[in-house]
Structure formats: structure tokens, C-alpha cells
Enzyme design. Structure first.
Site, mmCIF file in Angstrom:
data_model
loop_
_atom_site.group_PDB
_atom_site.id
_atom_site.type_symbol
_atom_site.label_atom_id
_atom_site.label_comp_id
_atom_site.label_asym_id
_atom_site.label_seq_id
_atom_site.Cartn_x
_atom_site.Cartn_y
_atom_site.Cartn_z
ATOM 1 N N LYS B 91 0.850 -1.186 0.000
ATOM 2 C CA LYS B 91 0.000 0.000 0.000
ATOM 3 C C LYS B 91 0.894 1.247 0.000
ATOM 4 O O LYS B 91 1.951 1.258 0.663
ATOM 5 C CB LYS B 91 -0.891 -0.018 1.247
ATOM 6 C CG LYS B 91 -1.973 1.062 1.282
ATOM 7 C CD LYS B 91 -2.863 0.901 2.524
ATOM 8 C CE LYS B 91 -3.986 1.929 2.577
ATOM 9 N NZ LYS B 91 -4.855 1.753 3.758
ATOM 10 N N SER B 166 -9.756 1.686 2.662
ATOM 11 C CA SER B 166 -8.865 2.448 1.810
ATOM 12 C C SER B 166 -7.798 1.635 1.080
ATOM 13 O O SER B 166 -7.209 2.139 0.134
ATOM 14 C CB SER B 166 -8.166 3.506 2.663
ATOM 15 O OG SER B 166 -7.325 2.885 3.625
ATOM 16 N N SER B 190 -9.960 -0.751 6.843
ATOM 17 C CA SER B 190 -9.353 -0.513 5.527
ATOM 18 C C SER B 190 -8.637 -1.702 4.903
ATOM 19 O O SER B 190 -8.210 -1.630 3.750
ATOM 20 C CB SER B 190 -8.389 0.675 5.598
ATOM 21 O OG SER B 190 -9.102 1.890 5.563
#
Lengths: 484, 511
Positions: B91, B166, B190
Site C-alpha cells: 500500500k 482504503s 481498511s
């Protein structure tokens, strides 16, 4: 209100940079005066993703300060103090808020006056901004440069009660506190390098009142002199306002040393809302009882105890009252960390007053060399002077050489310099020789021609060489004149 | 590894040909070169990601160099590590030395961290090969990966739909078969919510189990890094590699002795385990989602668990407490993006004007909204009413979990209230978007571990995730229950069921 007697009320906030090897939350060197932005890393630059790790050495020094100020160590929590400033890398400062490490306490001034301590908490320092162009202030500058070497340096902020009543007392407090901080090895005490920074909360009130007036906080006090002057000027400003019927407005003010006045920085309404909240990247700090006891036990003597120890030695010497000048010497010797030398010399047999005087004058002129000076050499020198084997000026000269060379045998140095006092026998022998060699001159001298004193002394000095002792020679000459 | 298949068959994760464990075993045995594995992953990304947009940066050269290093270790008889040659996606809020780390925000434009996050170091030490950085909601604020300065990521199962967020890029990268493993971060769901929406396994560890050093902070007391994988076993292995004490993170937990073996817990079964179907964790969820959760409970019972229904009413307070605590911490964490030291700078006549201009241009609307919320919640006079009260709710939450865990060993519920929603549907309705995390937030507030396991498809044919929650440091328990669910899971929606790259996928019928 004219004719009212006014009392000045002062509380001080002293920021002390801790003398740790590394910063509060990272491994960067804590070092003054290095090339800008060389002692930095992701943590103290506040780079995204970096996290603080608390420096145990800083906690220990904070606890030493607390113990010296008679504070209680409490379990404590770090908070974030949020405000935007370019020299603060994270745009928040990690500090302690409502749960500081040291709570309560006091500091006794040399005259015995006691100032209460509210708290002494840990926090990180900011970087340093230089404004270039314009007048060097942020407004009107062409551009600014930031040095983050200082960002993250550990600080302890020591907050006093508003117990101080004059500029002189504020100076005495700051000076004594500085001595304590140096004594417990928490600080190098260098105000000129910013190691100690003082903010003063100043208010005035009619003498005898038991409520406080509206206060102003004065910043930028970089020396004891500034501290004293700023408090005097600010108190006078407030008195003038009140006497003309105006009110004091709660403000933060900046001391302008050159103009000798305080100027407003921001009012209470403009004060930052710091939005304190517990720092989620750190865990609560709770030094256990064992650690606290170890720290308290490792403190050593504080300045007040050191002064008392020297005064007791002078008293115990049995040669009279301690004079004001000697009391000053005691304070100076303690401030300079030379009191251990004096105490050791006295316990080695040296006379107390003489040891104190030599330490306060000659050794204090080169403190660094004084710290390297072997106690035994100093003791021997002072003892020789005390026994009359060296005159005062000879003793100072030998001491100068000892300091320069990092020690040595005072007797040998005195010998090399011809400072050996002549023995009584050798004085008599040499005088005999010289008198025998100059019978005519002796006759005239014995007949009353005082001018020949110089001739005989000179001749004896020539024969005696380095061991010549003028005092002893003239005494022997006079004795023989009387016999003659 | 090949491009994702469109045959609808479910790939068996860690045991399948593309599973991380199988790859690592082959590379370690010298049967496959790490370079060939990584080349396949890079070519899958090159051919398939222009459409999905799971990656924001692909580090092909560095990945090939790292793969060659693994191959060299194998050739020289050195241990190449437990994840030898396995491609992973990171990420883009995990710091990577010399590689842009943007948090999908304009404000970090041009910034290259001078250091690697601890998890990135640990992956490299284990022989895993990072192939790139994945898209996300800006600073991890969002549940759809639409709040990205790079534009949205698409759901591999239906390109008109969001992948969740996210960590949507990481979830999509695994679901599309680009990589068998990815790391995300989970502050309010997330990892788990995008895992559910993309049909992969996603797990949030106990707070403090994985070092946050090098994770760009959103809400420090809630953030936790965790794995995405195509199987529970792979997720457990990846967690085993990244977990463990780190001196650089003061909130990192000490290592227990002996250290837990997460991978070994996978096969332990659920015989006698007490499973609580948590009513508040299905409340308000779409009927097809609720049906899958109930089916999961039945399947666990069939596998030997004791299943009961349980109510934890405090969970209803989670969302509102979260939306005070997380923005409050974020308002402080994001203050440093001021244009002074790195990233974007928009000049102004003085420092304050430069700060404002930079932040105005650099942050997207959701980030600004949360900074304002958080600043307000912490301001003088409001602190007790908002932040203080939210912290008390957090305490209540911990106590409520403790009561529940006196009755059951784990809790079962939905991961997300619905399957993947259409791109654009919730961008103008922040509250609807926030509701996506209603089932995942309680674990973050309590600091507990939780996992989302793919459990077939909803009425629209899109993946549904079932969530298992365990007490602090209950990871082994969590994996054993998750593995039992995985074994029982119905077909459809899981890894490998993603539509072929470029096909456009089903058009979201039935919503």
C-alpha cells in the site's frame, strides 16, 4: 492610586536543555554548534511514517532535576501540543501537559528564601529559524532558513510558583537553579548557548494585597542581566499603567534588550489553542520505585550543601569569623565546581582560608586546568605556603606552573625557581663570608652608614643564588649590627 | 503465475499453483526461479492494470534485482527466506527507500522516503519481492479508493464498482491475481472491507503486533498493518513474517516466548469452539450479506463449533466514537504537511500563507473534512464533549468485548454491510460512505484482531466477506476459525473468480 506601594510578583519558567548524548526521541547527536541540519534523521525531521522512542537517559536526568528540587515523581503521559511553526518539524511538540513527571517541590535561595516549584516536565526542543534580510525578525524578512539540529533535543521545563518578589530575587533563583542543574549533571548551564532559557510571568499589586494582578509573560530572556532588567522594566510599565488608571492586559511580551523595553507579541485572545491530546505514539511513563531510589541516591551534593560544607571548614579552622569576601569566595568556588579540591586539600592538612583563596583566585582563572590538577600537588603547595616555606607571590607562581603542566611537585618547582627558603645556618654562614670579605665596608656600615645595607644584601644575593631569602638576610644583618 | 482466469473456478489459495506458499516452496527447492515468478507478476500488472489501476508505482527493476538476489541465495545454498521469490504489493502509505510514497495525495508529490518501513525490511529479509505500490484513499481516509489523487481503482469482479478501501489497490491486486500477497493498513476496516468487496482474505492484527514504523500515520492509536492473501494459510504466513517487536515503535508489543506460530494454527479446526453470531454485526446489512453470515455460522456448527447468537449493543456506538478519535489524531498527524520540508509547496507572501496555499492545493476534500472535524473535536471547550467522550466510549467498547468473550471464543459477523457499490455512488454522501465501516470499527477501537474471509457471492454475483473477531493476541484462534470457514465457503466471489482482465465484467445486476 499614586502613592501606593507596589509589590512585584514573578513566576519563572526555565527551559533547560538536557546534557544527553542523543536527542529525546531518536539517536541523533545532541550537540550545539554543528553544521546546520547534520544531526537529523527521519524521526527528528518528523518525516512521514517515523515514530518517537523515548530516551531513557533524558528521563533519568529529568528525575535527577526533580529529586534535587524535592519534587515527587509521578506516572506521566506525553501530550501533543499542536501549532504551526516552520521550525517544529511535526507542527506539534511532544510535551507533558496535565500529567508531568515531576510535581511539587521547592528551591532554597542562598539567603534562605524558599521558592515553590509547581512542576518540572519533559518536552522536545524545536529547530532554530534564522530570518534573513529585513531587520532579522520574521516580519519583513526576505527569506528564512531552518536548522533542525536542535529539533528533538530534550528539555525539562521547570515552572516556579509566583513566589518571587523582585528582579534581584528572580536573578538569584535563576542563578541557584542553574547551579543545581549543573550539579546534578542535567545541564551544561550555558545560557549564552541557549542551554537555559527563561520566561518570566510578571504582575504587580499593591503591597499587602493577597490577590494577584493581571500578568504578562516576558519571553527572550537570554541572560541573568536581561532577566533582571526585563522584570524591572515590565513591573514599572505595569505600575505606570495602573497609576494612570489603565488596566494591564494579559499578554505575551518580547524583551527587546537593545531598546530596554518589552513589546507585545500576542494577547490572550490571540493565544494559540494548542489542542493538547495524549501522544498516541508513546506509552505512559512510570519509573518504578527502584529506579527512582537509584536516581535519588546518585545525586551527590547540591550547591547549598557544598557551600555549607566549605563554610563549616572555615568556621572549624578557628582563625576568626568568615568575612563577606570569603563567603563570596565560597559561592564562586562552588559555582565553578572547585569546592571538592578545597575540601580535599584541607583534609590533607592545608589551611582552609589559604586553600579557599588560591582556589577562588588562581585556580578559578583556569577552571579546566584546575579540574585536572592533582589534589595532592595542590595540598602540598598550599601547605608549604601556610608553613612559610613559600611567600604568597612564590606560591602563586608555582601554582601557575602546576596548572599549566597539569600537576607536578611544588617543592621541586620552587627549587628550580630558587624559591627554596634559606636555612638559618646558611644565612649566617653566607653573611659571615661576605662580612669577612669586605672588612672596610662592614666597618662603615657598623658605623652607621645605612647606604651600605644595599651593598651587603646585593653581595649576599649573588653568593646565595636561587635560595636567597631577602627577609631572612636583612634580619641577620640587623642582628649582627646590634652585636657589633 | 498467469493472468487471472475467468473460468469461475475457485483457486485453492496457498495450495494452488499461484499461492504464496507454493511459490516459495518451488523457489526454495530450485524448481522455479524467483526471476520467472516476478517477471510473470510484472507482465500481469503490465497487461492488466491499466484497466484496474491497482498500482500507482511499479518497481520493476528493483523487483527483478531482488528476485535475482533470491535466486543467487538458492544457487549458493543460502536460506532465501520463507517467502522466497513471492511477489508482494505494498500500500502506498508504507515507506519505501527511494521509491515515491504518496498516500495517494498531491501533498506528498515528489517525496521519496530515505528509509524503509519495518514491514518492508522484514518482507525483504524473508525473500519476498516488492513489485510496486498500490492505490488507496488519500491518507487511508475512505472506503472506496475513490479519494485518490491518481483516480479510483476498479473492482476486478466488476469494473464499474469500487474495490472498497482504503487499501483498495492492494485488495484488487491480489483479487486480480497480479500478486499472491499484499500489505494494507486498517484503521477502521481498511483491510477487511476491501478484502470482502474483492473476494480475498484480509486481516487486521492486534494493535502493536506489527510495527507501524514507516507506516504514514492516519490515526496512530488505531492504525495497524496487515496482510491480504488468496488463502487464510498465506495470510497467516505473511503475518508471521511481519509480526514481532520493533524497538522503533514504542507501541509495539513485546514478543511472547515462545513466539506464536500463526501458520500452524490454520489446521487446528473448530471442534468445541464457542462462536458468537453477533447481532450488531449483521444489523443493517443487506439481506444477501446477512444470509451468507448465517450460512457461515451453520457451516461452523457443522464443523463442530458451538454457535450461539450474542448481542453487544455498545458496537452501535463505534462509528460515532471512531469519527471523533480518528479525525482528531489525523488533524495532528497531517499538520506536518506544511510545504516547509518535503512534498508539495505552493508559495505565498509569508510562511502562514504558504502553509495555507500548500494545504489547500495538496489535500483532497475528504482529508480536509476530517482535519476540520478533528481540529474541532480537540479545540478548547469542546475536548471533553467530543474527544474525551469518544475515549470513554472506547473504554466501554473494550469492556463490552471482554463481557462477550466470557461467553464465546470468537465473534462472527459481516465484514461490510453490502457487496461492492458502484463507483461514484457514495462520493457525495460521506455518511453513507462512513457506514461501510460500521462492522469493522469495533475491533480497531479495542485494538483486537479480526479477519475477513470470502464467503461466496451475493445476489449480484459479487463477493461477500464474513468477519471473524478475536480477543487481543487471539490470532491463532482467529486463523483456525477462518480456515474452517474457508474450507466450508460456497463457490463464487472468491479469489480466482474475478472477471478476466479487460472483459468489463457483470454490470451490477440485482442492486
Amino acid at each position: 492610586m499614586s502613592g501606593t506601594e507596589w509589590e512585584t510578583v514573578v513566576g519563572l519558567e526555565v527551559h533547560c536543555e538536557l546534557k544527553t548524548a542523543t536527542k529525546l526521541f531518536c539517536g541523533c547527536a545532541n550537540s550545539f554548534g554543528d553544521e546546520p541540519n547534520t544531526n537529523v534523521c527521519p524521526v527528528c525531521l518528523g518525516l512521514p511514517g517515523s515514530l518517537p522512542v523515548l530516551n531513557e537517559g533524558a528521563v533519568e536526568r529529568a528525575m535527577r532535576i526533580g529529586a534535587a528540587l524535592h519534587c515527587e515523581v509521578h506516572p506521566s503521559v506525553f501530550h501533543r501540543k499542536n501549532y504551526f511553526y516552520p521550525d517544529m518539524p511535526k507542527d506539534y511538540q511532544i510535551s507533558q501537559y496535565d500529567e508531568p513527571i515531576n510535581v511539587g517541590g521547592w528551591l532554597d535561595l542562598p539567603d534562605g528564601f524558599r521558592v515553590g516549584i509547581v512542576r518540572a516536565h519533559l518536552e522536545e526542543d524545536t529547530g532554530k529559524t534564522s530570518h534573513l534580510g529585513g531587520d532579522g525578525r520574521i516580519h519583513g524578512a526576505d527569506y528564512s532558513l531552518v536548522d533542525y539540529n536542535r529539533a528533538g533535543v530534550p528539555l525539562v521545563e521547570i515552572v516556579s510558583e509566583p513566589d518571587i518578589r523582585s528582579a534581584a530575587q528572580a536573578r538569584a533563583y535563576a542563578s541557584e537553579l542553574r547551579a543545581v542543574l549543573v550539579a546534578v549533571d542535567a545541564s551544561d548551564g550555558r545560557m549564552e548557548e541557549g542551554s537555559l532559557r527563561v520566561d518570566a510571568n510578571v504582575s504587580v499589586r499593591p503591597a499587602g494585597s493577597d490577590t494577584f494582578g493581571t500578568r504578562c509573560e516576558i519571553k527572550n530572556l537570554n541572560s541573568l542581566r536581561s532577566l533582571g532588567r526585563a522584570i524591572e522594566h515590565e513591573a514599572a510599565r505595569q505600575v505606570a499603567l495602573l497609576e494612570s488608571g489603565e488596566a494591564v492586559v494579559q499578554q505575551t511580551r518580547h524583551w527587546d534588550e537593545a531598546a530596554a523595553r518589552t513589546v507585545p507579541l500576542r494577547s490572550k485572545e490571540e493565544a494559540f489553542d494548542y489542542r493538547y491530546f495524549p501522544e498516541p505514539d508513546l506509552v505512559p511513563l512510570a519509573p518504578d520505585a527502584g529506579w527512582q531510589a537509584a536516581v535519588a541516591g546518585s545525586l551527590g551534593l547540591l550547591p547549598a550543601q557544598r557551600r555549607a560544607r566549605l563554610l563549616a571548614l572555615l568556621d572549624g579552622a578557628g582563625d576568626g569569623e568568615v568575612s563577606a569576601a570569603q563567603a563570596d569566595q565560597v559561592s564562586a568556588v562552588v559555582d565553578q565546581g572547585l569546592d571538592d579540591l578545597v575540601v580535599a586539600a584541607v583534609s590533607g592538612g592545608a589551611p582552609a582560608r589559604l586553600a579557599l583563596a588560591r582556589a577562588a583566585n588562581e585556580v578559578a582563572a583556569d577552571v579546566e586546568a584546575g579540574r585536572r590538577l592533582p589534589v595532592a600537588d595542590f595540598t602540598k603547595l598550599v601547605s608549604m605556603e601556610g608553613d612559610g616555606k613559600l611567600s604568597a607571590s612564590q606560591s602563586k607562581e608555582v601554582l601557575g606552573e602546576l596548572l599549566g603542566a597539569g600537576g607536578g611537585d611544588p617543592e621541586a618547582i620552587a627549587g628550580q625557581r630558587g624559591f627554596e627558603a634559606m636555612s638559618a645556618d646558611s644565612v649566617v654562614a653566607i653573611v659571615n663570608e661576605v662580612v669577612a670579605a669586605h672588612p672596610d665596608e662592614w666597618g662603615r656600615f657598623a658605623g652607621g652608614d645605612q647606604k651600605l645595607m644595599g651593598f651587603f644584601v646585593g653581595a649576599i644575593r649573588e653568593r646565595a643564588g636561587s635560595s636567597f631569602d631577602g627577609k631572612a638576610v636583612s634580619a641577620e644583618l640587623r642582628r649582627r649590627l646590634q652585636e657589633a | 503465475m498467469s493472468a487471472p482466469r475467468g473460468d469461475g473456478t475457485r483457486e485453492a489459495g496457498g495450495d494452488g499453483p499461484a499461492g504464496a506458499l507454493r511459490i516459495a516452496a518451488a523457489v526454495r527447492a530450485g524448481e522455479r526461479s524467483a526471476r520467472s515468478v516476478v517477471e510473470e507478476a510484472l507482465s500481469a500488472v503490465a497487461s492488466g492494470d491499466s484497466d484496474l489501476h491497482a498500482f500507482v508505482t511499479v518497481t520493476a527493476d528493483a523487483a527483478l534485482a531482488a528476485a535475482d538476489e533470491v535466486d543467487r541465495a538458492v544457487a549458493e545454498g543460502r536460506d532465501p527466506g520463507p517467502l522466497a521469490g513471492v511477489p508482494v504489493a505494498l500500500k502506498d502509505n508504507l515507506c519505501t527507500r527511494g521509491v515515491p510514497t504518496t498516500c495517494a495525495s498531491r501533498i506528498l508529490e515528489g517525496w521519496r522516503p530515505p528509509y524503509d518501513a519495518t514491514v518492508v525490511d522484514r518482507l525483504a529479509a524473508a525473500g519476498a519481492v516488492a513489485v510496486g505500490k498500490t492505490n488507496m484513499d488519500e491518507f487511508a481516509m475512505g472506503s472506496s479508493t475513490e479519494n485518490s489523487c491518481f483516480g479510483p481503482t476498479r473492482n476486478p469482479h466488476d469494473r464499474t464498482r469500487v474495490p472498497g478501501g482504503s487499501s483498495g489497490g492492494s485488495a484488487a491486486a491480489v483479487a486480480a491475481g497480479f500478486v499472491p500477497l499484499a500489505l494494507g493498513s486498517d484503521t477502521g476496516g481498511s483491510i477487511r472491507q476491501p478484502a470482502a468487496l474483492c473476494g480475498v482474505v484480509g486481516m487486521k492484527p492486534t494493535y502493536g503486533l506489527v510495527s507501524r514504523y514507516g507506516l504514514v500515520a492516519f490515526a496512530s492509536s488505531l492504525d495497524q498493518i496487515g496482510p491480504f492473501a488468496t488463502s487464510v494459510a498465506d495470510a497467516a504466513h505473511l503475518l508471521g513474517v511481519i509480526a514481532g517487536h520493533d524497538r522503533a515503535d514504542s507501541t509495539s508489543l513485546p514478543d511472547p516466548d515462545p513466539r506464536p506460530d500463526f501458520a500452524a494454527s490454520v489446521g487446528r479446526g473448530v471442534e468445541g469452539r464457542r462462536v458468537g453470531l453477533c447481532l450488531e454485526l449483521v444489523e443493517g446489512c443487506a439481506p444477501d450479506v446477512v444470509a451468507r453470515v448465517r450460512r457461515a455460522a451453520e457451516d461452523l456448527e457443522a464443523a463442530g463449533a458451538e454457535v450461539s447468537e450474542i448481542s453487544v449493543p455498545e458496537f452501535r456506538l463505534g462509528l460515532s466514537a471512531y469519527y471523533l478519535i480518528a479525525p482528531a489524531e489525523a488533524s495532528s498527524n497531517l499538520a506536518r504537511y506544511d510545504g516547509v520540508r518535503y512534498g508539495l509547496r505552493v508559495d505565498g507572501p509569508d510562511v502562514a500563507a504558504m502553509n495555507t496555499a500548500t494545504r489547500t492545493a495538496g489535500f483532497g476534500p475528504e482529508v480536509k473534512r476530517r482535519i476540520m472535524l478533528g481540529t474541532y473535536a480537540l479545540s478548547a471547550g469542546y475536548y471533553d464533549a467530543y474527544y474525551g467522550k469518544a475515549q470513554r466510549v472506547r473504554t466501554l467498547m473494550v469492556e463490552a468485548f471482554a463481557r462477550a468473550y466470557r461467553q464465546v471464543d470468537v465473534l462472527l459477523g459481516a465484514t461490510a454491510p453490502s457487496t461492492a457499490f458502484p463507483i461514484g455512488e457514495r462520493v457525495d454522501d460521506p455518511l453513507a460512505m462512513y457506514m461501510s465501516d460500521v462492522c469493522t470499527i469495533p475491533s480497531n477501537l479495542a485494538g483486537h484482531p479480526a479477519i475477513s474471509v470470502p464467503y461466496g457471492a451475493g445476489d449480484d454475483g459479487l463477493p461477500v466477506g464474513v468477519q471473524v473477531l478475536a480477543p487481543a493476541l487471539g490470532e491463532e484462534l482467529l486463523f483456525s476459525v477462518a480456515a474452517a470457514l474457508e474450507a466450508a465457503a460456497p463457490a463464487g466471489g472468491g479469489p480466482g473468480a474475478a472477471a478476466p482482465v479487460g472483459s468489463g465484467g457483470p454490470e451490477g445486476a440485482g442492486r
